[in-house]
Design a protein around this motif. Structure first.
Motif, short mmCIF file in Angstrom:
data_model
loop_
_atom_site.label_atom_id
_atom_site.label_comp_id
_atom_site.label_asym_id
_atom_site.label_seq_id
_atom_site.Cartn_x
_atom_site.Cartn_y
_atom_site.Cartn_z
N ALA A 22 0.82 -1.21 0.00
CA ALA A 22 0.00 0.00 0.00
C ALA A 22 0.86 1.26 0.00
O ALA A 22 0.58 2.23 -0.70
CB ALA A 22 -0.94 -0.02 1.20
N GLY A 23 1.92 1.25 0.79
CA GLY A 23 2.82 2.40 0.82
C GLY A 23 3.51 2.62 -0.52
O GLY A 23 3.69 3.77 -0.96
N ALA A 24 3.89 1.53 -1.18
CA ALA A 24 4.52 1.65 -2.49
C ALA A 24 3.56 2.25 -3.50
O ALA A 24 3.94 3.08 -4.34
CB ALA A 24 4.99 0.27 -2.96
N ALA A 25 2.28 1.84 -3.45
CA ALA A 25 1.29 2.40 -4.36
C ALA A 25 1.10 3.90 -4.12
O ALA A 25 0.97 4.68 -5.07
CB ALA A 25 -0.04 1.67 -4.19
N LEU A 26 1.10 4.32 -2.86
CA LEU A 26 0.96 5.74 -2.54
C LEU A 26 2.14 6.54 -3.10
O LEU A 26 1.95 7.61 -3.70
CB LEU A 26 0.87 5.91 -1.03
N CYS A 27 3.34 6.04 -2.93
CA CYS A 27 4.53 6.72 -3.45
C CYS A 27 4.51 6.79 -4.98
O CYS A 27 4.75 7.85 -5.57
CB CYS A 27 5.79 6.02 -2.98
N GLY A 42 9.03 4.05 -3.11
CA GLY A 42 8.06 3.04 -3.52
C GLY A 42 8.72 1.72 -3.86
O GLY A 42 8.22 0.63 -3.50
N PHE A 43 9.85 1.79 -4.55
CA PHE A 43 10.56 0.56 -4.88
C PHE A 43 11.08 -0.13 -3.63
O PHE A 43 11.03 -1.36 -3.52
CB PHE A 43 11.72 0.84 -5.83
N VAL A 53 2.25 -8.08 -5.41
CA VAL A 53 2.98 -6.81 -5.43
C VAL A 53 2.70 -6.05 -6.72
O VAL A 53 2.52 -4.82 -6.71
CB VAL A 53 4.49 -7.06 -5.26
N GLN A 54 2.63 -6.75 -7.85
CA GLN A 54 2.34 -6.08 -9.11
C GLN A 54 0.93 -5.52 -9.14
O GLN A 54 0.70 -4.43 -9.68
CB GLN A 54 2.54 -7.05 -10.28
N ALA A 55 -0.02 -6.22 -8.55
CA ALA A 55 -1.37 -5.67 -8.45
C ALA A 55 -1.37 -4.41 -7.60
O ALA A 55 -2.06 -3.43 -7.91
CB ALA A 55 -2.32 -6.72 -7.85
N GLY A 56 -0.57 -4.41 -6.53
CA GLY A 56 -0.46 -3.22 -5.70
C GLY A 56 0.13 -2.05 -6.45
O GLY A 56 -0.31 -0.90 -6.30
N ARG A 57 1.13 -2.31 -7.28
CA ARG A 57 1.72 -1.23 -8.07
C ARG A 57 0.72 -0.67 -9.07
O ARG A 57 0.67 0.53 -9.31
CB ARG A 57 2.98 -1.74 -8.77
N ALA A 58 -0.07 -1.54 -9.68
CA ALA A 58 -1.09 -1.06 -10.62
C ALA A 58 -2.11 -0.17 -9.93
O ALA A 58 -2.66 0.76 -10.53
CB ALA A 58 -1.78 -2.25 -11.28
N ALA A 117 -0.18 -2.15 -17.92
CA ALA A 117 -0.57 -3.49 -18.37
C ALA A 117 0.63 -4.40 -18.52
O ALA A 117 0.63 -5.55 -18.04
CB ALA A 117 -1.33 -3.39 -19.69
N VAL A 118 1.68 -3.91 -19.18
CA VAL A 118 2.85 -4.75 -19.43
C VAL A 118 3.57 -5.09 -18.13
O VAL A 118 3.91 -6.26 -17.88
CB VAL A 118 3.81 -4.06 -20.42
N GLU A 119 3.81 -4.08 -17.29
CA GLU A 119 4.52 -4.35 -16.04
C GLU A 119 3.75 -5.31 -15.14
O GLU A 119 4.33 -6.26 -14.58
CB GLU A 119 4.77 -3.04 -15.27
N THR A 120 2.45 -5.09 -15.01
CA THR A 120 1.66 -5.90 -14.10
C THR A 120 1.56 -7.34 -14.57
O THR A 120 1.80 -8.29 -13.80
CB THR A 120 0.25 -5.30 -13.96
N VAL A 121 1.21 -7.52 -15.84
CA VAL A 121 1.01 -8.88 -16.36
C VAL A 121 2.35 -9.61 -16.49
O VAL A 121 2.48 -10.77 -16.08
CB VAL A 121 0.27 -8.83 -17.71
N LEU A 122 3.34 -8.95 -17.07
CA LEU A 122 4.63 -9.61 -17.28
C LEU A 122 5.27 -10.00 -15.95
O LEU A 122 5.75 -11.14 -15.78
CB LEU A 122 5.58 -8.69 -18.06
N GLY A 123 5.31 -9.06 -15.00
CA GLY A 123 5.91 -9.37 -13.71
C GLY A 123 5.22 -10.53 -13.01
O GLY A 123 5.86 -11.41 -12.44
N SER A 124 3.89 -10.54 -13.07
CA SER A 124 3.13 -11.61 -12.42
C SER A 124 3.39 -12.96 -13.08
O SER A 124 3.57 -13.97 -12.40
CB SER A 124 1.64 -11.28 -12.45
N LEU A 125 3.40 -12.98 -14.42
CA LEU A 125 3.66 -14.23 -15.13
C LEU A 125 5.06 -14.75 -14.86
O LEU A 125 5.26 -15.96 -14.65
CB LEU A 125 3.45 -14.03 -16.64
#
Length: 292
Positions: free
Chosen positions: A12-17, A62-63, A78-83, A230-238
């Motif tokens: 959550a903190g990373a998403a805020l940053c 955030g990172f 974590v990728q969902a949180g970043r999105a 889209a690319v970061e979230t899906v690619l990182g998760s896969l």
């Protein structure tokens, strides 16, 4: 499942940053002349911008929070949180700047919130990613291969297509960076210097930031932000699932997938809140996210 993992607070903190940093970053980029190459001049102008430096500080924070979360949470969480950082930006723009959310955008914010709750509930404990030396070298090679790709895209005459493709490169870099953080062997200087994953992380972070800044000069913030998210979230998760064996808690695969789709869909609907739009004259369009 015994409850929500405390590491979700770091997410959550990373998403805020990240949500705040996106506004500052594009605001700084919109004030610069359009670059035609990946050169030191453009980078030097960026680092002279107080807004961009403030954005970098938030990005680093955030990172760091994401990195903490990645030591015990699967990449898809974590990728969902970043999105979800786009929802953070949208909410902050309403509270601080008086921006009005359309009905569809309000639904998107609620979908992201619900999706994050579901994803967090389905997160199981994860072991550190066990990837051998050859796999780490492949990760580094994949990041370095993106540099000439970005250089070619900068020469395209179609600026909009060039911007979107550069955003894809940036999203790919950040997805690879997340994988590097997931499989990093340790934190002491000796380990970092000898771990190709650490070098891949550094290169991916630098190239991702640069490609994202160049993309924002060429295409609309909506298309750039949507492509990057889209690319970061899906690619990182896969990659987390394929390389590290990340999985939801037993019996929670269906809810995890549904929550992930809710978060990603909501983030793409809120892509206009990724940063201020740049107008034809190179200045910010205040209709999206005005900055004083």
């Amino acid at each position: 499942m015994s409850g929500i993992n405390p590491l979700l607070l770091a997410v959550a903190g990373a998403a805020l940053c990240s949500g705040t940093a996106a506004v500052l970053q594009a605001s700084a980029v919109a004030r610069l002349p359009r670059a035609t190459s990946v050169g030191g001049g453009f980078v030097l102008r960026l680092v002279r911008s107080p807004r961009y430096l403030a954005a970098l500080t938030l990005i680093a924070a955030g990172f760091a929070l994401s990195f903490v979360a990645l030591r015990g949470l699967p990449l898809f969480v974590v990728q969902a949180g970043r999105a979800s950082s786009l929802a953070v930006t949208a909410v902050l723009s309403v509270l601080a700047l008086g921006v009005r959310l359309r009905r569809a955008e309000l639904v998107a914010v609620l979908a992201i919130g619900l999706g994050l709750v579901v994803v967090g509930w389905t997160a199981g404990d994860q072991a550190a990613g066990d990837v051998g030396g050859p796999g780490r070298m492949v990760l580094l090679a994949a990041v370095l291969a993106l540099l000439p790709v970005a250089a070619v895209l900068l020469r395209m005459r179609d600026l909009r297509r060039s911007g979107v493709l550069l955003a894809v490169v940036a999203g790919t870099c950040f997805g690879l960076l997340a994988l590097g953080a997931r499989i990093l062997r340790g934190f002491d200087p000796g380990t970092l210097l000898l771990d190709p994953a650490a070098w891949a992380m550094a290169a991916a972070g630098a190239l991702g930031l640069l490609a994202g800044a160049l993309a924002l000069q060429r295409a609309s913030v909506v298309s750039v932000t949507a492509a990057m998210v889209a690319v970061e979230t899906v690619l990182g998760s896969l990659l987390g699932m394929l390389v590290c064996g990340d999985r939801p808690a037993p019996g929670a695969a269906g809810p995890a997938a549904a929550g992930f789709v809710l978060v990603l869909s909501g983030a793409l609907m809120l892509a206009r809140f990724g940063a201020p739009e740049a107008g034809a004259d190179g200045h910010e369009e205040p209709a999206t996210v005005p900055i004083g």
